[in-house]
Design an enzyme around this catalytic site. Structure first.
Site, mmCIF file in Angstrom:
data_model
loop_
_atom_site.group_PDB
_atom_site.id
_atom_site.type_symbol
_atom_site.label_atom_id
_atom_site.label_comp_id
_atom_site.label_asym_id
_atom_site.label_seq_id
_atom_site.Cartn_x
_atom_site.Cartn_y
_atom_site.Cartn_z
ATOM 1 C CD GLU A 1 -9.678 15.118 -15.119
ATOM 2 O OE1 GLU A 1 -10.931 14.869 -15.762
ATOM 3 O OE2 GLU A 1 -8.556 15.343 -15.722
ATOM 4 C CG HIS B 1 -3.924 17.925 -19.506
ATOM 5 N ND1 HIS B 1 -5.154 18.742 -19.517
ATOM 6 C CD2 HIS B 1 -3.228 19.060 -19.442
ATOM 7 C CE1 HIS B 1 -5.054 19.773 -19.716
ATOM 8 N NE2 HIS B 1 -3.891 19.896 -19.605
ATOM 9 C CD GLU B 2 -6.526 13.499 -18.865
ATOM 10 O OE1 GLU B 2 -5.786 13.496 -19.851
ATOM 11 O OE2 GLU B 2 -7.383 14.538 -18.799
ATOM 12 C CD GLU C 1 -6.808 18.121 -16.845
ATOM 13 O OE1 GLU C 1 -6.530 16.841 -16.880
ATOM 14 O OE2 GLU C 1 -7.912 18.548 -17.436
ATOM 15 C CG HIS D 1 -2.395 16.906 -27.819
ATOM 16 N ND1 HIS D 1 -3.587 16.269 -28.101
ATOM 17 C CD2 HIS D 1 -2.567 16.818 -26.546
ATOM 18 C CE1 HIS D 1 -4.250 15.895 -27.330
ATOM 19 N NE2 HIS D 1 -3.763 16.385 -26.013
ATOM 20 C CG HIS D 2 2.576 12.629 -27.856
ATOM 21 N ND1 HIS D 2 3.675 12.748 -27.019
ATOM 22 C CD2 HIS D 2 2.361 12.903 -29.296
ATOM 23 C CE1 HIS D 2 4.444 12.606 -28.337
ATOM 24 N NE2 HIS D 2 4.002 12.798 -29.250
ATOM 25 C CD GLU D 3 -5.927 11.690 -24.696
ATOM 26 O OE1 GLU D 3 -6.197 13.010 -23.996
ATOM 27 O OE2 GLU D 3 -5.649 10.880 -23.865
ATOM 28 C CD GLU E 1 -10.829 18.280 -19.241
ATOM 29 O OE1 GLU E 1 -10.303 18.397 -20.250
ATOM 30 O OE2 GLU E 1 -10.411 17.630 -18.188
HETATM 31 C C1 NOJ Z 1 -8.365 15.506 -21.581
HETATM 32 C C2 NOJ Z 1 -7.754 16.765 -21.410
HETATM 33 O O1 NOJ Z 1 -7.582 17.289 -20.091
HETATM 34 C C3 NOJ Z 1 -7.849 17.901 -22.323
HETATM 35 O O2 NOJ Z 1 -7.208 19.018 -22.232
HETATM 36 C C4 NOJ Z 1 -7.825 17.444 -23.756
HETATM 37 O O3 NOJ Z 1 -8.168 18.296 -24.699
HETATM 38 C C5 NOJ Z 1 -8.623 16.093 -23.911
HETATM 39 N N1 NOJ Z 1 -8.315 15.076 -22.917
HETATM 40 C C6 NOJ Z 1 -8.353 15.274 -25.338
HETATM 41 O O4 NOJ Z 1 -7.049 14.941 -25.251
HETATM 42 CA CA CA Z 2 -8.661 16.382 -17.854
#
Ligand code: NOJ
Ligand code: CA
Length: 653
Positions: free
Chosen positions: A165, A440-441, A459, A367-369, A465
């Site tokens: 990024e 993402h990431e 992503e 969603h899985h962060e 963002e």
């Molecule tokens: C980074 C992601 O790119 C973003 O889309 C997400 O909202 C945040 N992490 C939190 O999970």
């Molecule tokens: Ca990101």
């Protein structure tokens, strides 16, 4: 057609010509070392470059190598993609396979396979099973790409905390000091546009590139925490190393060799469908709601039901819900080690929301962060996917925030072999559960979505963002020539509340809808809050509602790296075409010839910047017009500084 050559003397130069005979790859041995060169139209592209391996704890291979035999092969087919930017891709190449063996008692064997296309060159190493080596650790891969040091490169740095990024920077190749990510886009002084990348990255570290001591551009495979590049079991084949070749920047943007180098779908993926979605998301970025529970919690049952109703009204099929699970309290970046993927917050009832979504025909995007705590995620993986699958959820967005990921208790690079294998486990598990992913990431795209079409998008670059100061208008003009050569991207398009007080967007309004055409994504987010779409610019939202996420074909029209980009795409499910354009901080008028259209009449709906629009002080100025056109027509379209345009061409029936 196959032909074999058995070699008595191995110092002769072996040549592979592209199908159009214009690209020539030559492979030769000198002092037992293997080298290759690439020319096109007799002009050098890759000068004498080494191909070799170092294996941990073993003697170097190159000292006693000899070429045992060579096999040549011609291949031509049209491949069909289940979804994407182009339905049909030409896969025509000449292949040369070079079987190498060590002289002496160890007699180790390996093979280098080259494929030479009209628009690029690819090669990979194959290590067959052999008595002495069942499992080896790669200490280094020496794949050189010896390109004129006066070439221009457009690069982002590797091994940095924000992964991929970063803003693209333009440099002269010989000024590269650190390792850079691929795709690495290059313009040579003799007029070629190249991109060095890789395809089919499995069970190996991602390839970054670095100038070595002798100023050769060389593979720098992302290391594991133990310092090796990869632990592999034989037989093994490395990812393909790919050099895309074009005569212009705009031609480079539709190079699809990466997909040709991946295998056909690994099963029946007819259940996969691309998706447009809104989300309980941007409200958190602009500070209205929070991910964590509390007074302003975003992911409540009530908000989710309201957003489902809004999605129905807006004609958008999907809804992402972030912040629904346990783990966001306090500093979520620190506390994410305990994230729970099957437990929702007390104010969010997944069963209720999922059944409401089903009744309204809306697809939820789960969603899985992970916050990079992969061990924690892997412990729950099967349960987490089962939980969503049991609730009829067919899409999941995953996230790996943090500078490293934790795997087996070790901090590893996202793009290391450990990372590659983790991401692959999620893709394969998701496929078994009939779930599509937006990662993402992520690990960068290497075309594996041809084999795993449930991996709808990633992503893997700086997205919106980062607005609010860290994105320049030129960024979206770099992406098509750089990152997007690695496949689709979830850029989180369509922010209409440009002048919001928390994250001011460097854009005009028309540009926000242009992104739906200029930045392809199998899952495309209309990222702003639904109230903004409904109350402020419903007529502009009509374009987002109509624009497809699956195209029959893509025609690159105009562009220069980092300056501007214009592209046309034909819908896969109708006869309609869409055109998008973006410019950097400079306004410009582009001449868009419509000769790519099919025969017949079209109603063109144009969304363009007004003459006084400017991304800094007048971003909302937009003109919407309807014109009747055919393939002999053309448009002259003005793009304001930081602006863009979108056109929908509806075929008259
Ligand atoms: C980074 C992601 O790119 C973003 O889309 C997400 O909202 C945040 N992490 C939190 O999970
Ligand atoms: Ca990101």
């Amino acid at each position: 057609m196959t032909w074999w050559v058995r070699h008595k003397k191995d110092n002769a130069v072996k040549s592979i010509l592209s199908p159009d005979s214009r690209t020539n790859v030559q492979l030769f041995l000198k002092n037992s070392q293997v080298f290759y060169t690439v020319t096109r139209d007799d002009k050098p592209i890759i000068k004498k470059s080494r191909l070799d391996f170092e294996i941990s704890g073993e003697e170097p291979l190159h000292d006693k190598l000899k070429l045992v035999r060579t096999r040549f092969f011609k291949h031509s087919e049209t491949i069909e993609m289940l979804w994407g930017e182009d339905r049909f891709i030409d896969n025509t190449y000449t292949e040369g396979v070079f079987y190498l063996a060590e002289d002496g008692k160890e007699h180790r064997l390996f093979t280098i396979r080259f494929r030479v296309f009209n628009t690029g060159v690819a090669f990979r190493y194959e290590i067959p099973p052999q008595p002495k080596f069942e499992a080896i650790a790669i200490k280094d891969e020496i794949s050189e790409f010896n390109i004129d040091l006066n070439s221009s490169v457009w690069q982002i740095p590797a091994y940095q905390p924000d992964r991929y990024e970063y803003n693209y920077e333009h440099k002269v190749l010989q000024e590269l000091e650190e390792s850079v990510h691929t795709p690495l886009t290059i313009k040579t002084p003799n007029g070629f546009y190249l991109s060095i990348h890789e395809a089919a990255l499995y069970d190996y570290g991602g390839m970054t590139l670095k100038l070595d001591e002798s100023l050769a551009l060389k593979s720098d495979i992302t290391p594991l925490s133990d310092g090796t590049k990869a632990h592999i079991k034989l037989p093994f084949q490395t990812p393909w190393r790919l050099i895309m070749i074009a005569g212009s920047a705009i031609e480079l943007t539709t190079n699809r060799i990466m997909y040709c180098l991946n295998e056909p779908p690994a099963g029946d993926f007819s259940w996969v469908s691309t998706l447009k979605f809104i989300g309980i998301w941007w409200a958190m970025y602009v500070g209205e709601w929070t991910w964590a529970p509390g007074e302003r919690h975003g992911a409540t049952t009530e908000h989710a039901r309201e957003y489902i109703d809004a999605a129905v009204r807006l004609g958008i099929k999907g809804l992402l819900i972030e912040g629904w699970n346990e783990g966001w309290e306090g500093d979520w970046l620190e506390n994410g080690v305990n994230n729970k993927f099957t437990t929702s917050t007390p104010d969010f009832d997944l069963v209720n929301v999922a059944s409401y979504a089903r009744a309204k025909n809306i697809e939820l995007v789960g969603h899985h962060e992970t916050v990079g705590f992969v061990d924690n995620y892997e412990n729950q993986l099967e349960d987490a996917y089962n939980y969503y699958a049991a609730n009829g959820i067919h899409y999941i967005k995953t996230g790996y925030a943090g500078s490293k990921i934790v795997i087996n208790g070790q901090k590893e690079f996202h793009h290391s072999q450990a990372g590659v294998n983790h991401y692959q486990r999620t893709v394969e598990l998701a496929a078994r559960k009939k779930i599509c992913l937006d990662i993402h990431e992520p690990i960068k795209g290497t075309g594996i979505e041809r084999t795993w079409p449930n991996l709808l998008t990633r992503e893997g670059a700086r997205g919106q963002e980062y607005e609010g100061g860290a994105l320049r208008p030129s960024h979206a003009c770099y992406l098509p020539f750089t990152r997007l050569l690695a496949g689709g991207m979830d850029y989180t398009n369509g922010i209409f509340d440009i002048t919001n007080s928390v994250k001011r967007i460097s854009t005009t309004l028309a540009r926000q809808i242009a992104y739906f055409v200029t930045i392809y994504s199998g899952m495309a987010m209309a990222a702003d809050r639904p109230s903004v779409y409904e109350e402020k610019f419903p007529e502009v939202f009509e374009f987002i509602k109509a624009v497809p996420t699956n195209f029959e074909k893509t025609v690159p029209l105009l562009g220069e790296i980092g300056d501007f980009y214009v592209v046309a795409r034909k819908d896969r499910d109708s006869h309609d075409w869409y055109i998008g354009g973006v410019t950097d901080e400079n306004g410009r008028t582009v001449h868009v010839n419509l000769d790519f259209l099919d025969e017949g009449a079209y109603a063109a709906y144009l969304y363009t910047d007004a003459s006084d629009t400017h991304y800094r002080d007048n971003p909302y100025g937009i003109e919407i017009a309807v014109k009747h056109v055919g393939k002999s027509d053309a448009f002259d379209i003005y793009m304001a500084p930081g602006g863009g345009f979108a056109i929908r061409l509806v075929k008259s029936r």
